[in-house]
Design an enzyme around this catalytic site. Structure first.
Site, PDB file in Angstrom:
ATOM      1  CG  ASP A  13      -1.637   0.878   1.398  1.00  0.00           C
ATOM      2  OD1 ASP A  13      -2.684   1.242  -0.267  1.00  0.00           O
ATOM      3  OD2 ASP A  13      -1.686   2.229   2.014  1.00  0.00           O
ATOM      4  CB  SER A  14       0.619   4.705  -1.357  1.00  0.00           C
ATOM      5  OG  SER A  14      -1.037   4.428  -0.680  1.00  0.00           O
ATOM      6  CB  CYS A  76      -2.844   0.913  -2.846  1.00  0.00           C
ATOM      7  SG  CYS A  76      -2.928   2.473  -2.579  1.00  0.00           S
ATOM      8  CD  GLU A 161      -1.456   8.146   5.548  1.00  0.00           C
ATOM      9  OE1 GLU A 161      -0.575   8.780   5.745  1.00  0.00           O
ATOM     10  OE2 GLU A 161      -1.731   7.038   5.699  1.00  0.00           O
ATOM     11  CB  CYS A 195     -10.075   4.741   0.554  1.00  0.00           C
ATOM     12  SG  CYS A 195      -8.041   5.621   1.248  1.00  0.00           S
ATOM     13  CG  HIS A 197      -6.328   5.652   4.533  1.00  0.00           C
ATOM     14  ND1 HIS A 197      -5.900   5.173   3.036  1.00  0.00           N
ATOM     15  CD2 HIS A 197      -5.274   6.360   5.376  1.00  0.00           C
ATOM     16  CE1 HIS A 197      -4.471   5.128   3.308  1.00  0.00           C
ATOM     17  NE2 HIS A 197      -4.195   6.220   4.451  1.00  0.00           N
TER      18      HIS A 197
END
Length: 276
Positions: A13-14, A76, A161, A195, A197
């Site tokens: 993942d990024s 991702c 994040e 996504c 996240h």
């Protein structure tokens, strides 16, 4: 084709979001060995061009190949949308050994239409994923009658994040995008969190979404799809070692990764630095 060495399943993942997918994969398939790589130094990918995302993703995939990962999961959505097809069609055929790279969009869209009764599905995603139209294109392949309504949520990843996803300030951005998506169609009855996240914002998203609308995170879907893939492809499965080992790598400071990754996994993480 030359013989490939057996090794762990790679999960890329990024940043941190792919840990929500990794968590479900490891829960569903606990016996396998895994290496997780987060390209945190260059995150987020969602705002970057197709060429840049492809370049970065390929570098990370190659790094996992060097660690004997014959199978790599792009956990991702942006990398799956902007880089996966090029890697599968352009890069893998050039390799002398057997390697496979899978994404998170196809397994999700294979199921998405079955979850909706109205035929109207909503997607929350990054700007890059929305711009790629990948969810619209892939869903149409499996469910031509389903209408996909997309909403880009550029502030959601930074909120997660920076561990602000539970703060009162996050409510403004969640409410705003929920309302914007639902304004596109009153018939939306299923919303995909497109996504990795976004599951950390689930409680807030649920609070502003009508109760009859189903919210769908990707982790469990991808985990089930991977289990099915390994069963159908024994030539790949026998290259995936079993020992229950978990390794974590990051392109940023491991201390930063460890503290934030615990938020996504719900347990302590000890990552190592990887220079690309």
């Amino acid at each position: 084709m030359s013989t490939s060495p057996a090794g762990p399943i790679g999960v890329f993942d990024s940043g941190y979001g792919g840990l929500t997918v990794f968590k479900e994969i490891a829960k569903a398939l606990p016996d396998y060995d895994y290496i997780y790589l987060g390209d945190n130094a260059r995150a987020p990918y969602g705002v970057r061009s197709f060429d840049t995302v492809y370049e970065y993703t390929l570098q990370c995939v190659e790094a996992l190949f060097k660690m004997n990962c014959s199978l790599v999961i792009l956990a991702c959505n942006t990398a799956s949308a902007k880089a996966l097809r090029s890697i599968q069609q352009r890069d893998l055929p050039r390799r002398p050994e057997l390697r496979r790279v899978l994404g998170v969009i196809r397994p999700t869209t294979e199921l998405l239409g079955e979850l909706s009764q109205s035929g109207h599905v909503g997607i929350f995603a990054t700007q890059g994923t929305v711009n790629s139209q990948s969810y619209v294109i892939e869903t149409q392949k499996f469910f031509p009658g389903v209408q996909v309504h997309q909403e880009a949520c550029p502030m959601w990843v930074p909120l997660v994040e920076n561990r602000e996803h539970q703060s009162p300030g996050a409510d403004y951005f969640v409410k705003r995008h929920v309302e914007a998506l639902l304004q596109q169609s009153p018939r939306i009855d299923t919303i995909l969190l497109g996504c990795t996240h976004y599951p950390l914002l689930m409680d807030k998203i649920r609070a502003y979404t009508p109760a009859h609308i189903r919210l769908v995170p990707q982790g469990e879907i991808v985990a089930r799809s991977l289990a099915d893939y390994l069963q159908r492809h024994p030539e790949i499965e026998h290259l995936c070692t079993r020992g229950g080992r978990r390794e974590f790598f990051t392109t940023e400071k491991p201390e930063d990764f460890n503290s934030r990754a615990a938020t996504f996994l719900g347990q302590p993480v000890e990552a190592r630095y990887l220079h690309l």
